[in-house]
Design an enzyme around this catalytic site. Structure first.
Site, PDB file in Angstrom:
ATOM      1  N   CYS A  55       2.283  35.527  17.961  1.00  0.00           N
ATOM      2  CA  CYS A  55       2.151  35.171  16.549  1.00  0.00           C
ATOM      3  C   CYS A  55       2.896  36.096  15.595  1.00  0.00           C
ATOM      4  CB  CYS A  55       0.679  35.041  16.172  1.00  0.00           C
ATOM      5  SG  CYS A  55       0.537  34.143  14.600  1.00  0.00           S
TER       6      CYS A  55
ATOM      7  N   LYS B 143      -0.290  41.878  22.090  1.00  0.00           N
ATOM      8  CA  LYS B 143       0.271  41.762  20.737  1.00  0.00           C
ATOM      9  C   LYS B 143       0.464  43.139  20.104  1.00  0.00           C
ATOM     10  CE  LYS B 143      -0.776  39.065  16.533  1.00  0.00           C
ATOM     11  NZ  LYS B 143      -1.731  38.051  16.030  1.00  0.00           N
TER      12      LYS B 143
ATOM     13  N   ASN C 145      -1.321  31.360  15.785  1.00  0.00           N
ATOM     14  CA  ASN C 145      -2.339  30.738  14.913  1.00  0.00           C
ATOM     15  C   ASN C 145      -1.921  31.136  13.511  1.00  0.00           C
ATOM     16  OD1 ASN C 145      -5.220  29.963  16.362  1.00  0.00           O
ATOM     17  ND2 ASN C 145      -4.136  31.544  17.497  1.00  0.00           N
TER      18      ASN C 145
ATOM     19  N   GLU D  65      -8.118  40.610  12.404  1.00  0.00           N
ATOM     20  CA  GLU D  65      -7.602  40.998  13.729  1.00  0.00           C
ATOM     21  C   GLU D  65      -7.643  42.493  13.965  1.00  0.00           C
ATOM     22  OE1 GLU D  65      -4.334  39.271  15.961  1.00  0.00           O
ATOM     23  OE2 GLU D  65      -4.025  37.963  14.253  1.00  0.00           O
TER      24      GLU D  65
ATOM     25  N   ASN E 239      -5.202  41.453  22.043  1.00  0.00           N
ATOM     26  CA  ASN E 239      -4.768  40.072  21.872  1.00  0.00           C
ATOM     27  C   ASN E 239      -3.617  39.874  22.861  1.00  0.00           C
ATOM     28  OD1 ASN E 239      -3.823  37.595  20.991  1.00  0.00           O
ATOM     29  ND2 ASN E 239      -4.103  38.073  18.820  1.00  0.00           N
TER      30      ASN E 239
ATOM     31  N   GLU F 179      -1.700  31.266  21.182  1.00  0.00           N
ATOM     32  CA  GLU F 179      -2.466  32.528  21.076  1.00  0.00           C
ATOM     33  C   GLU F 179      -3.961  32.187  21.111  1.00  0.00           C
ATOM     34  OE1 GLU F 179      -2.406  33.929  17.001  1.00  0.00           O
ATOM     35  OE2 GLU F 179      -2.668  36.028  17.603  1.00  0.00           O
TER      36      GLU F 179
HETATM   37  N1  CDT Z   1      -2.439  35.136  14.251  1.00  0.00           N
HETATM   38  C1  CDT Z   1      -1.548  35.733  13.439  1.00  0.00           C
HETATM   39  O1  CDT Z   1      -0.955  36.749  13.781  1.00  0.00           O
HETATM   40  N2  CDT Z   1      -1.369  35.184  12.234  1.00  0.00           N
HETATM   41  C2  CDT Z   1      -0.486  35.750  11.262  1.00  0.00           C
HETATM   42  C3  CDT Z   1      -1.015  35.575   9.896  1.00  0.00           C
HETATM   43  C4  CDT Z   1      -1.652  36.797   9.483  1.00  0.00           C
HETATM   44  S1  CDT Z   1      -2.071  36.821   7.794  1.00  0.00           S
HETATM   45  C5  CDT Z   1      -2.925  38.267   7.655  1.00  0.00           C
HETATM   46  C6  CDT Z   1       0.914  35.168  11.313  1.00  0.00           C
HETATM   47  O2  CDT Z   1       1.844  35.966  11.235  1.00  0.00           O
HETATM   48  O3  CDT Z   1       1.084  33.950  11.364  1.00  0.00           O
END
Ligand code: CDT
Length: 349
Positions: free
Chosen positions: A196, A131, A221, A150, A113, A47
């Site tokens: 993600c 996303k 991430n 985000e 995203n 991502e």
């Molecule tokens: N990038 C991403 O979506 N990270 C999320 C953590 C979000 S915590 C507010 C994940 O689900 O890994």
């Protein structure tokens, strides 16, 4: 008949706020070359792969915020977008397919995203995914809080979960117009994409399962940092927090691959960004029975490679998860009708 393909996750280690884009691009090109030299036909990048995970910063300066996005006018235009073109050009030279995530800026100035599947053989974008489950906050909960923003930077994805077929990966596939009556699992590979946080939601995987997906691609991430993990009353160390985050990552990749009888590839941006933002590794290739068949050993740049047989998906699709026989959609209405929790009425005393 085996349906063999060679696939790879190109995991990317720490990328700091100050890391020049050209440096990250050189690392991505090295990963691409390395995966292609192993014979990978599909190479999955994380991502927002071209930069640090920028939604963690509150930008005072709009221009700086915009500098993390790529201009994308639709179709295959992202492959010509100036910051990212070298990766697409190299995939074309090598004749390999890539899937890569980036911050998308549309001609109307909307931000998503996004990730695209690019065919290095045809030079075309075969699929774009935006996303759906955009996590985090619009505003930091208190001044100076270093949190996931985000929701501030990205709109909710509006493209749904259409699966797509990729030609040229497997020889002798059935095509439209065939006289065969049972075509399931015999055409060109069926692929789905998630980004993600989407991977934690069974609702994101099932639409792909219902389209017969054989492979789901995921870029991520994911924080490994202790205070980002909700554990009421139990402070945990950085190592424990990482393990917990990895546990959840493995759990969702393994379970959802199993429950949809598909392979999956997950590719992470990982390592310690800016010396303080910890992101887990654990990029993986999971089979359609939910077993991890290859997993990153580091939290740095690394290629995770496997040869997979998509024919194995048919075992689950025709048995325990034979949807046509065993699903009961008339009982599932609440899943789409309702958003939050509605508890049963309290009991009388
Ligand atoms: N990038 C991403 O979506 N990270 C999320 C953590 C979000 S915590 C507010 C994940 O689900 O890994």
């Amino acid at each position: 008949m085996p349906r063999l393909i060679k696939v790879a996750a190109a995991q990317i280690g720490a990328v700091h706020r100050t890391t020049p884009r050209s440096e990250t691009m050189q690392r991505m090109l090295r990963l691409l070359d390395s995966a292609a030299s192993m014979g990978a036909q599909i190479i999955v990048f994380p991502e927002t792969a071209f930069t640090t995970f920028f939604p963690r910063y509150l930008f005072e300066d709009q221009e700086e915020m915009e500098s993390y996005f790529e201009d994308d006018a639709g179709g295959s235009s992202i492959a010509e977008s100036k910051n990212v073109k070298p990766l697409f050009d190299r995939a074309r030279e090598l004749g390999v397919d890539i899937w890569v995530g980036y911050g998308e800026r549309t001609p109307e100035g909307r931000h998503f995203n996004t990730a695209v599947y690019y065919s290095g053989r045809s030079g075309e974008v075969l699929n774009k995914y935006r996303k759906t489950h955009v996590p985090g906050f619009v505003d930091p909960p208190f001044p100076g809080a270093e949190v996931h923003l985000e929701k501030r930077y990205f709109e909710t994805g509006d493209l749904g979960f259409p699966a797509f077929r990729v030609p040229g990966l497997i020889p002798d596939t059935l095509k439209e117009g065939t006289t065969e009556t049972d075509t399931q699992g015999k055409g060109d590979p069926i692929i789905g994409a998630l980004i993600c946080n989407d991977r934690r939601w069974p609702e994101s995987w099932r639409p792909y399962g219902l389209q017969g997906a054989e492979l789901v691609l995921v870029g991520f991430n994911t924080n490994g940092k202790a205070d980002d993990i909700y554990k009421p009353g139990k402070p945990i160390s950085l190592e424990e927090a990482r393990e917990e985050a990895l546990h959840h990552h493995r759990l969702v990749m393994q379970y959802n691959s199993y429950a949809n009888s598909c392979f999956s590839i997950s590719s992470g941006r990982c390592g310690m960004d800016d010396g303080k933002f910890d992101l887990i590794g654990g990029s993986s290739i999971v089979d359609s029975d939910g077993h991890i068949i290859a997993e990153a050993k580091t939290t740095d740049d690394e290629v995770v490679f496997a040869e997979i047989d998509l024919e194995e998906c048919q075992k689950g699709k025709k048995d325990i998860f034979n949807f046509a026989v065993n699903r009961q959609p008339q009982a599932y209405g609440m899943i789409t009708a309702q958003k939050g929790i509605v508890e049963p009425k309290l009991l009388s005393s």
